[in-house]
Design an enzyme around this catalytic site. Structure first.
Site, PDB file in Angstrom:
ATOM      1  N   HIS A  59      -7.811 -39.256  18.589  1.00  0.00           N
ATOM      2  CA  HIS A  59      -6.324 -39.014  18.451  1.00  0.00           C
ATOM      3  C   HIS A  59      -5.600 -40.315  19.186  1.00  0.00           C
ATOM      4  O   HIS A  59      -4.553 -40.557  18.583  1.00  0.00           O
ATOM      5  CB  HIS A  59      -6.042 -37.931  19.497  1.00  0.00           C
ATOM      6  CG  HIS A  59      -6.337 -36.271  18.862  1.00  0.00           C
ATOM      7  ND1 HIS A  59      -7.566 -36.022  18.603  1.00  0.00           N
ATOM      8  CD2 HIS A  59      -5.466 -35.388  18.665  1.00  0.00           C
ATOM      9  CE1 HIS A  59      -7.344 -34.975  17.921  1.00  0.00           C
ATOM     10  NE2 HIS A  59      -6.173 -34.302  18.123  1.00  0.00           N
TER      11      HIS A  59
ATOM     12  N   TYR B  62       0.793  -1.122   0.048  1.00  0.00           N
ATOM     13  CA  TYR B  62      -0.071   0.025  -0.160  1.00  0.00           C
ATOM     14  C   TYR B  62       1.108   1.019  -0.078  1.00  0.00           C
ATOM     15  O   TYR B  62       1.770   1.250   0.891  1.00  0.00           O
ATOM     16  CB  TYR B  62      -0.949   0.089   1.312  1.00  0.00           C
ATOM     17  CG  TYR B  62      -2.123   1.079   1.036  1.00  0.00           C
ATOM     18  CD1 TYR B  62      -3.109   0.934   0.519  1.00  0.00           C
ATOM     19  CD2 TYR B  62      -1.528   2.632   1.373  1.00  0.00           C
ATOM     20  CE1 TYR B  62      -4.064   2.126   0.199  1.00  0.00           C
ATOM     21  CE2 TYR B  62      -2.393   3.487   1.216  1.00  0.00           C
ATOM     22  CZ  TYR B  62      -3.577   3.465   0.512  1.00  0.00           C
ATOM     23  OH  TYR B  62      -4.463   4.598   0.526  1.00  0.00           O
TER      24      TYR B  62
ATOM     25  N   GLN C 104     -10.682   0.648   0.401  1.00  0.00           N
ATOM     26  CA  GLN C 104     -11.105  -0.135  -0.735  1.00  0.00           C
ATOM     27  C   GLN C 104      -9.811  -0.881  -1.356  1.00  0.00           C
ATOM     28  O   GLN C 104      -9.694  -1.943  -1.929  1.00  0.00           O
ATOM     29  CB  GLN C 104     -11.700   0.728  -1.828  1.00  0.00           C
ATOM     30  CG  GLN C 104     -11.087   2.086  -2.369  1.00  0.00           C
ATOM     31  CD  GLN C 104     -11.378   3.269  -1.721  1.00  0.00           C
ATOM     32  OE1 GLN C 104     -11.326   2.985  -0.506  1.00  0.00           O
ATOM     33  NE2 GLN C 104     -11.161   4.161  -2.047  1.00  0.00           N
TER      34      GLN C 104
ATOM     35  N   GLN D 142      11.453  14.441  12.573  1.00  0.00           N
ATOM     36  CA  GLN D 142      10.274  13.479  12.757  1.00  0.00           C
ATOM     37  C   GLN D 142       8.978  14.372  12.917  1.00  0.00           C
ATOM     38  O   GLN D 142       7.870  14.065  12.277  1.00  0.00           O
ATOM     39  CB  GLN D 142      10.449  12.600  13.893  1.00  0.00           C
ATOM     40  CG  GLN D 142      11.610  11.644  13.482  1.00  0.00           C
ATOM     41  CD  GLN D 142      11.214  10.797  12.242  1.00  0.00           C
ATOM     42  OE1 GLN D 142      10.308  10.188  11.899  1.00  0.00           O
ATOM     43  NE2 GLN D 142      12.357  11.270  11.371  1.00  0.00           N
TER      44      GLN D 142
ATOM     45  N   HIS E 297       6.483  15.270  10.083  1.00  0.00           N
ATOM     46  CA  HIS E 297       5.881  14.252   9.409  1.00  0.00           C
ATOM     47  C   HIS E 297       4.357  14.304   9.698  1.00  0.00           C
ATOM     48  O   HIS E 297       3.725  14.082   8.576  1.00  0.00           O
ATOM     49  CB  HIS E 297       6.200  12.770   9.856  1.00  0.00           C
ATOM     50  CG  HIS E 297       7.458  12.028   9.090  1.00  0.00           C
ATOM     51  ND1 HIS E 297       7.193  11.913   7.832  1.00  0.00           N
ATOM     52  CD2 HIS E 297       8.582  11.854   9.557  1.00  0.00           C
ATOM     53  CE1 HIS E 297       8.461  11.167   7.319  1.00  0.00           C
ATOM     54  NE2 HIS E 297       9.092  11.131   8.438  1.00  0.00           N
TER      55      HIS E 297
ATOM     56  N   ASP F 254      16.222   6.993   6.900  1.00  0.00           N
ATOM     57  CA  ASP F 254      14.997   6.736   6.298  1.00  0.00           C
ATOM     58  C   ASP F 254      15.340   6.558   4.804  1.00  0.00           C
ATOM     59  O   ASP F 254      14.433   6.232   4.066  1.00  0.00           O
ATOM     60  CB  ASP F 254      14.592   8.335   6.183  1.00  0.00           C
ATOM     61  CG  ASP F 254      13.773   8.679   7.700  1.00  0.00           C
ATOM     62  OD1 ASP F 254      13.424   7.631   8.301  1.00  0.00           O
ATOM     63  OD2 ASP F 254      13.665   9.666   7.976  1.00  0.00           O
TER      64      ASP F 254
ATOM     65  N   GLU G  73      -7.209 -35.216  27.491  1.00  0.00           N
ATOM     66  CA  GLU G  73      -7.915 -34.085  26.952  1.00  0.00           C
ATOM     67  C   GLU G  73      -9.361 -34.540  26.462  1.00  0.00           C
ATOM     68  O   GLU G  73      -9.881 -33.725  25.652  1.00  0.00           O
ATOM     69  CB  GLU G  73      -6.859 -33.517  25.909  1.00  0.00           C
ATOM     70  CG  GLU G  73      -5.610 -33.038  26.420  1.00  0.00           C
ATOM     71  CD  GLU G  73      -4.696 -32.036  25.561  1.00  0.00           C
ATOM     72  OE1 GLU G  73      -5.000 -32.372  24.283  1.00  0.00           O
ATOM     73  OE2 GLU G  73      -3.881 -31.443  26.148  1.00  0.00           O
TER      74      GLU G  73
ATOM     75  N   SER H 274       4.800   9.102  13.265  1.00  0.00           N
ATOM     76  CA  SER H 274       6.123   8.618  13.197  1.00  0.00           C
ATOM     77  C   SER H 274       6.720   9.187  14.976  1.00  0.00           C
ATOM     78  O   SER H 274       6.110  10.366  15.390  1.00  0.00           O
ATOM     79  CB  SER H 274       6.984   9.362  12.442  1.00  0.00           C
ATOM     80  OG  SER H 274       8.368   9.011  12.022  1.00  0.00           O
TER      81      SER H 274
ATOM     82  N   GLU I  76      10.255   4.657  17.956  1.00  0.00           N
ATOM     83  CA  GLU I  76      10.310   4.029  16.488  1.00  0.00           C
ATOM     84  C   GLU I  76      12.137   4.345  16.250  1.00  0.00           C
ATOM     85  O   GLU I  76      12.444   3.310  15.795  1.00  0.00           O
ATOM     86  CB  GLU I  76       9.440   4.890  15.468  1.00  0.00           C
ATOM     87  CG  GLU I  76       9.550   4.469  13.981  1.00  0.00           C
ATOM     88  CD  GLU I  76       8.711   5.314  13.279  1.00  0.00           C
ATOM     89  OE1 GLU I  76       8.261   6.281  13.649  1.00  0.00           O
ATOM     90  OE2 GLU I  76       8.444   4.892  11.818  1.00  0.00           O
ATOM     91  N   HIS I  77      12.424   5.464  16.395  1.00  0.00           N
ATOM     92  CA  HIS I  77      13.743   5.803  15.964  1.00  0.00           C
ATOM     93  C   HIS I  77      14.665   6.182  17.172  1.00  0.00           C
ATOM     94  O   HIS I  77      13.695   6.974  18.037  1.00  0.00           O
ATOM     95  CB  HIS I  77      13.899   6.971  14.875  1.00  0.00           C
ATOM     96  CG  HIS I  77      13.135   6.788  13.536  1.00  0.00           C
ATOM     97  ND1 HIS I  77      11.871   7.282  13.614  1.00  0.00           N
ATOM     98  CD2 HIS I  77      13.442   6.159  12.600  1.00  0.00           C
ATOM     99  CE1 HIS I  77      11.173   6.948  12.410  1.00  0.00           C
ATOM    100  NE2 HIS I  77      12.354   6.165  11.759  1.00  0.00           N
TER     101      HIS I  77
ATOM    102  N   ASN J 294      -3.518   6.075   5.966  1.00  0.00           N
ATOM    103  CA  ASN J 294      -4.144   6.826   7.080  1.00  0.00           C
ATOM    104  C   ASN J 294      -4.965   5.975   7.895  1.00  0.00           C
ATOM    105  O   ASN J 294      -4.895   4.657   7.797  1.00  0.00           O
ATOM    106  CB  ASN J 294      -4.969   7.900   6.431  1.00  0.00           C
ATOM    107  CG  ASN J 294      -5.959   7.389   5.591  1.00  0.00           C
ATOM    108  OD1 ASN J 294      -6.164   6.095   5.693  1.00  0.00           O
ATOM    109  ND2 ASN J 294      -6.220   8.182   4.586  1.00  0.00           N
TER     110      ASN J 294
END
Lengths: 425, 425
Positions: A415, A125, A186, A254, A257, A356, A410, A232, A322-323, A209
């Site tokens: 089995h 994506y 979609q 950052q 962003h 990055d 069990e 971020s 994250e960083h 998003n």
């Protein structure tokens, strides 16, 4: 920037307050309806949404290969060079992530092991508009390619004047096999269920998003997904030896962003805290994306002053950024204290934007504290494992009683019988 | 059992029809409400649900360690023996799954790599009542332990006459640190968000009913989860050399799990197909769980007769079964043709229940065709990776222009400046 000078416990509490997340049931419902519509009506549903959400009428979603080839050919030379350097470094680093299966034949009569195989088809994506990042295509497609994925397809929202050529050029360079103009929930639904024109994939990766993220969570199980990306964030651990101008620039890289992005510094120097805070303000006012970076800095970002190096790491491990930049002398020495982070940047010249683009490590990373349990995107995300077992008659007989005991404990009589019928003849 | 004799394309279409899944928005909504209530009201919400759903009034959720110790001590000797054998074999196999990080120092001035670290705290979900399987505790807790997870907690629905001692005994043997009596979606919510008595975890693993599965999907992102488990399934590839009595017994061993379980055989022998079908009927009528196994066999199970070995594997790779038995001569030869399966059992004596208990491989496996993109539960599920990068001034300078070009192409000016400030002094 807000500066906290608190006890360790109080500071940990503050960190946790900044990381609460929540699900919005209204968005869940709308995304659910979109997915159901695409699943039931395929391309017709995609055409409807394309007109409604993107203002673009489409018959065919697939971008002609000639347009993709041309896009690459016509990219500025400096951009081509940068993408080629990125490809080289990403490929070098990620080749180390290739995993092997194993065979255990230590016990005569028993062979067992694990085979590692690539996924057959992966979907990327790629967001549209200003958030369309060619670098992210490199970061998602190349590890899939290195893993041996046979087919990589990409979806991205249709644009009135066509898809961004830098995006198409990067797709070509990274080995993407097909690009489809469909975005949002979609687009995710199309990849998860397949339509007349768009093939169903085994895994969907890449940022988007809140609608894209929600759709990914809803189709998880039908297909695999990478982590659900939040805004971020950057964490910096620094002492007086660091340069406040560099630190401020890195925090802002950052913050620009997303208004929801977070920039967090932990230091043992009150002086540095003040210098960086002032410097952030100075640089902020000169940024083209000031209107995005300012709310990120003012609402979600802070500097914490702690007494000891140990406390600095305790706080940062709770942030699980994250960083993470470590701007201390001999920074590699501190890697053993890092428990939770996506990607760590060590020392004065490992500025976060290096990672990055061309450092080689992946930039698709766990956000919002999810580094406590997840990893950078890697080659390991595009393979799966298959276990196998072979036992001789004798070896099975040795454990037959243990199996039937457990099965009957069990309540699973069939089995037990499946083992016993082997020894009845 | 239903026997199909179709062309390859027609058979692939039939396989796909058997694997459609769907989301139930009504269940999503109810689970959402439960999670919100637990998140907001903690233990008070858990007490309400315990009374409402389990008919049990509780103040403290934690099971006393003395009860757990006693449960293990008082287990029958044959069950203790079986659990110890399981532990030994699972530990042997899973120790091969331990992963190492790496360091890449091939380029002077660049150090980069990956560190592998265990998750800090993991939660096991263990179903109650007849679906309470001590073996599953071994299969989930032991890999976490081997990965180095510091704390393993377990939740399981309260029972009027106390938690099943076999479950508690297995928890002790596998090294579970604490057992809490709380089940369903509320148990998942408690692990995801934490309550006064129950600690928040980093990852939730283990099977459960549709409410548990839905809750896991909803909290995914807040914590990590393992795959969302569907009904169990077995696939068998066999030719005339196989024993129809064994095959029927193995098919039924999965069918007895759940009316929605699936048992699928693919063969190149019409004769074998008929023999197995008849034998399944004969054995079915003698099973204590016939009322569960019969609908599984009649509604979801089938035998496909294909012309060639290649087509047999093509069909089975489309099924992507959780368990796959290959009952052909020299079965190991066919591992290269297996693309999608959770765990493969090779030859006459690798009956699938071997893998459920003591074979050493994991029995938490991808179901419902998800073996196309996911793996058996393993040690790798309980670690995460942290990347790191260090660049010298010279190395950063070499790529500075590439970084700023990419950053400005993406409209991220602050990213470019973070690099440039390094070279301004």
């Amino acid at each position: 920037m807000k500066i906290y000078k608190e006890s360790l416990d109080a500071m940990l509490g503050i960190v946790r307050q900044y990381t609460q997340q929540t699900t919005d049931m209204e968005i869940e419902r709308r995304v659910y309806d979109i997915i159901e519509h695409v699943r039931t009506n395929g391309d017709a549903a995609l055409r409807e949404y394309s007109e409604q959400f993107d203002g673009v009428k489409l018959d065919d979603f697939k971008v002609d290969q000639s347009i993709i080839d041309e896009a690459w050919d016509n990219l500025p030379e400096d951009l081509k060079h940068a993408l080629l350097v990125a490809k080289k470094n990403i490929t070098e680093f990620h080749s180390r992530e290739i995993e092997q299966g194993f065979v255990d034949m230590d016990t005569p009569g028993i062979t067992r092991g694990q085979k590692v195989t690539p996924l057959a088809r992966v979907g990327l994506y790629v967001p549209g508009g200003t958030a369309a990042y060619p670098s992210t295509i490199m970061m998602t497609a190349l590890p899939a390619k290195i893993a041996g994925v046979k087919e990589i397809v990409m979806v991205t929202p249709p644009q009135k004047d066509g898809i961004n050529p830098a995006v198409l050029g990067a797709a070509k360079l990274a080995g993407v096999d097909a690009v489809y103009q469909v975005g949002g929930a979609q687009g995710v639904a199309a990849l998860a269920y397949g339509t007349e024109q768009i093939p169903k994939v085994d895994k969907i990766v890449g940022p988007g998003n809140i609608y894209v993220a929600t759709a990914k969570r809803q189709v998880f199980g039908q297909v695999d997904i990478d982590m659900i990306a939040g805004p971020s964030e950057i964490g910096i651990i620094a002492d007086d030896s660091a340069n406040p101008v560099h630190l401020a620039a890195d925090l802002l890289s950052q913050a620009e962003h997303d208004p929801r992005a977070r920039a967090i510094m932990v230091t043992n120097s009150e002086k540095l805290a003040q210098l960086v805070s002032d410097e952030v303000e100075r640089q902020l006012s000169q940024l083209p994306r000031e209107s995005i970076a300012r709310p990120a800095i003012e609402n979600n970002s802070y500097i914490a002053v702690m007494d000891s190096v140990e406390d600095m790491f305790t706080v940062m491990n709770e942030v699980a950024p994250e960083h993470l930049e470590i701007q201390l002398p001999d920074p590699m020495e501190y890697m053993s204290m890092v428990e939770n982070a996506g990607s760590v940047f060590l020392g004065r010249y490992a500025s976060e934007p290096l990672g990055d683009y061309v450092g080689g490590t992946n930039h698709v990373l766990p956000t919002s504290g999810t580094a406590k349990f997840s990893s950078p995107l890697g080659v390991y995300d595009f393979v799966k494992r298959i276990s196998f077992t072979q036992f001789s008659r004798e070896r099975l007989q040795e454990v037959a009683k243990d199996i039937t005991t457990l099965a009957r404990t069990e309540g699973l009589e069939a089995h037990a019988r499946a083992i016993e019928v082997r020894f009845e003849d």
